[in-house]
Design a protein around this motif. Structure first.
Motif, mmCIF file in Angstrom:
data_model
loop_
_atom_site.group_PDB
_atom_site.id
_atom_site.type_symbol
_atom_site.label_atom_id
_atom_site.label_comp_id
_atom_site.label_asym_id
_atom_site.label_seq_id
_atom_site.Cartn_x
_atom_site.Cartn_y
_atom_site.Cartn_z
ATOM 1 N N LEU A 112 0.820 -1.210 0.000
ATOM 2 C CA LEU A 112 0.000 0.000 0.000
ATOM 3 C C LEU A 112 0.853 1.258 0.000
ATOM 4 N N TYR A 113 1.892 1.281 0.843
ATOM 5 C CA TYR A 113 2.722 2.482 0.904
ATOM 6 C C TYR A 113 3.586 2.638 -0.343
ATOM 7 N N SER A 114 3.964 1.551 -0.971
ATOM 8 C CA SER A 114 4.678 1.650 -2.247
ATOM 9 C C SER A 114 3.784 2.299 -3.293
ATOM 10 N N ARG A 115 2.532 1.868 -3.283
ATOM 11 C CA ARG A 115 1.575 2.452 -4.226
ATOM 12 C C ARG A 115 1.295 3.914 -3.883
ATOM 13 N N ILE A 116 1.185 4.208 -2.579
ATOM 14 C CA ILE A 116 0.924 5.590 -2.140
ATOM 15 C C ILE A 116 2.020 6.528 -2.624
ATOM 16 N N PHE A 117 3.273 6.151 -2.427
ATOM 17 C CA PHE A 117 4.379 7.019 -2.813
ATOM 18 C C PHE A 117 4.493 7.131 -4.329
ATOM 19 N N ALA A 118 4.138 6.060 -5.051
ATOM 20 C CA ALA A 118 4.161 6.123 -6.509
ATOM 21 C C ALA A 118 3.096 7.099 -7.021
ATOM 22 N N VAL A 119 1.897 7.016 -6.449
ATOM 23 C CA VAL A 119 0.819 7.929 -6.852
ATOM 24 C C VAL A 119 1.158 9.365 -6.469
#
Length: 342
Positions: free
Chosen positions: A216-223
């Motif tokens: 989730l946090y990988s996706r958050i930082f990518a977005v």
């Protein structure tokens, strides 16, 4: 072992007048006092710091949001650990004996694991909260409401408590290992044995939320990175954008980054313990008690670290803490004060 740390005395027992007493490791007076001071301070910081977080969020109306309620519930789990578990664990670690009875040993273990498990579920739900907030900042207030946050909180607490208490008090945790349990059983010991099946289940209940948080946090930082690039491109082509959508997006990205720090801290402090427990179960419990105890207290330290993280990275907590310490909370209009900078 160096005599500085251990007294060179005759063999000692936890209960001198009992034939079935466990052996006691006689620590030197200096080491015992030092351990009591260090572990006692850890308990005080855990209880005091997390109590401050709970009081801040409950008292100040501006903090009555789904995210902050999750943080308050997480602080309650850490506060409960410091108040009900760590004092008894301190005595056991320093005295190297358990003096509180077999029934309370099981209760203490269940409470310990339940509160720690509740913590990781809360952190996982905070990750979900931030994921929704960053990906859909405008519709986030509609999707993630206080009732939804309450459902997440209830699920974390109910599952953690019911699962662990039912497994241990039903005797499922050491099924098929009665010979080992009898061999390790003695007065003054508090060692809950988990068979391989329950080690796998318990590990999955930690590792699955771990992996979910990382994803989730990988996706958050990518977005977040993608949104920043889009805003920069729009700013280069037009006038700098100050509309509501951009301001909300920036706020939610900043919140996601700061809320990711407690998640990273949890991963760092708990990973050694989870690795040791898993290895120990599959290699017939060969890990020395001292190494196991160090890993346990390293994991416990995470509960004291979270309030420190809030005080360093969250301006609202620093401001709330100053108000509470200065006793200004007794003013009638203090609960409505603004804690966030514009």
């Amino acid at each position: 072992m160096n005599s500085t740390f251990f007294d060179n005395e005759d063999l000692q027992y936890c209960f001198e007048n009992m034939n079935e007493s466990c052996y006691k490791t006689p620590l030197s007076s200096g080491l015992r006092v030092s351990l009591y001071i260090v572990l006692g301070l850890l308990v005080i910081f855990t209880v005091g710091g997390n109590l401050m977080v709970v009081v801040s969020i409950v008292y100040f109306k501006q903090l009555h949001s789904p995210t902050h309620f999750l943080i308050a519930s997480l602080a309650c789990a850490d506060f409960g650990l410091g108040l009900t578990v760590l004092p008894f664990s301190t005595v056991r670690s320093v005295e190297t004996c358990w003096y509180f009875g077999e029934i309370f040993c099981r209760f203490h273990y269940c409470l310990d694991v339940s509160l720690c498990q509740a913590s990781i579920f809360h952190l996982c739900f905070i990750s979900v909260d931030r994921y929704v907030a960053v990906n859909n900042p405008l519709i986030y207030p509609i999707k993630f409401t206080v009732p939804v946050s309450g459902m997440f909180i209830a699920a974390a607490w109910i599952f953690s408590l019911v699962f662990n208490f039912s497994v241990v008090f039903a005797g499922s945790n050491d099924k098929g290992m009665q010979e080992l349990v009898n061999g390790l059983s003695c007065a003054g010991s508090c060692q809950i044995i988990l068979n391989k099946m329950w080690v796998v289940v318990s590990s999955l209940l930690y590792f699955i939320p771990f992996l979910a948080m990382i994803a989730l946090y990988s996706r958050i930082f990518a977005v977040a990175k993608q949104q920043v690039r889009m805003i920069e491109m729009m700013s280069n082509n037009t006038q700098p954008s100050n509309n509501y959508s951009d301001r909300v997006g920036r706020r939610e990205r900043k919140a996601a980054k700061t809320l990711g720090i407690p998640v990273i801290a949890f991963l760092v402090f708990w990973s050694p313990y989870l690795i040791i427990v898993t290895i120990d179960a599959f290699l017939n419990f060969i890990i020395p008690p001292l190494i196991f105890d160090i890993a346990v207290w390293f994991a416990y330290s995470n509960s004291a670290i979270n309030p420190l993280i809030y005080s360093v990275f969250y301006p609202w907590f620093r401001k709330a803490m100053k108000v509470i310490v200065s006793c200004k909370i007794f003013h009638l209009d203090c609960s409505t004060m603004s804690l966030f900078s514009e």
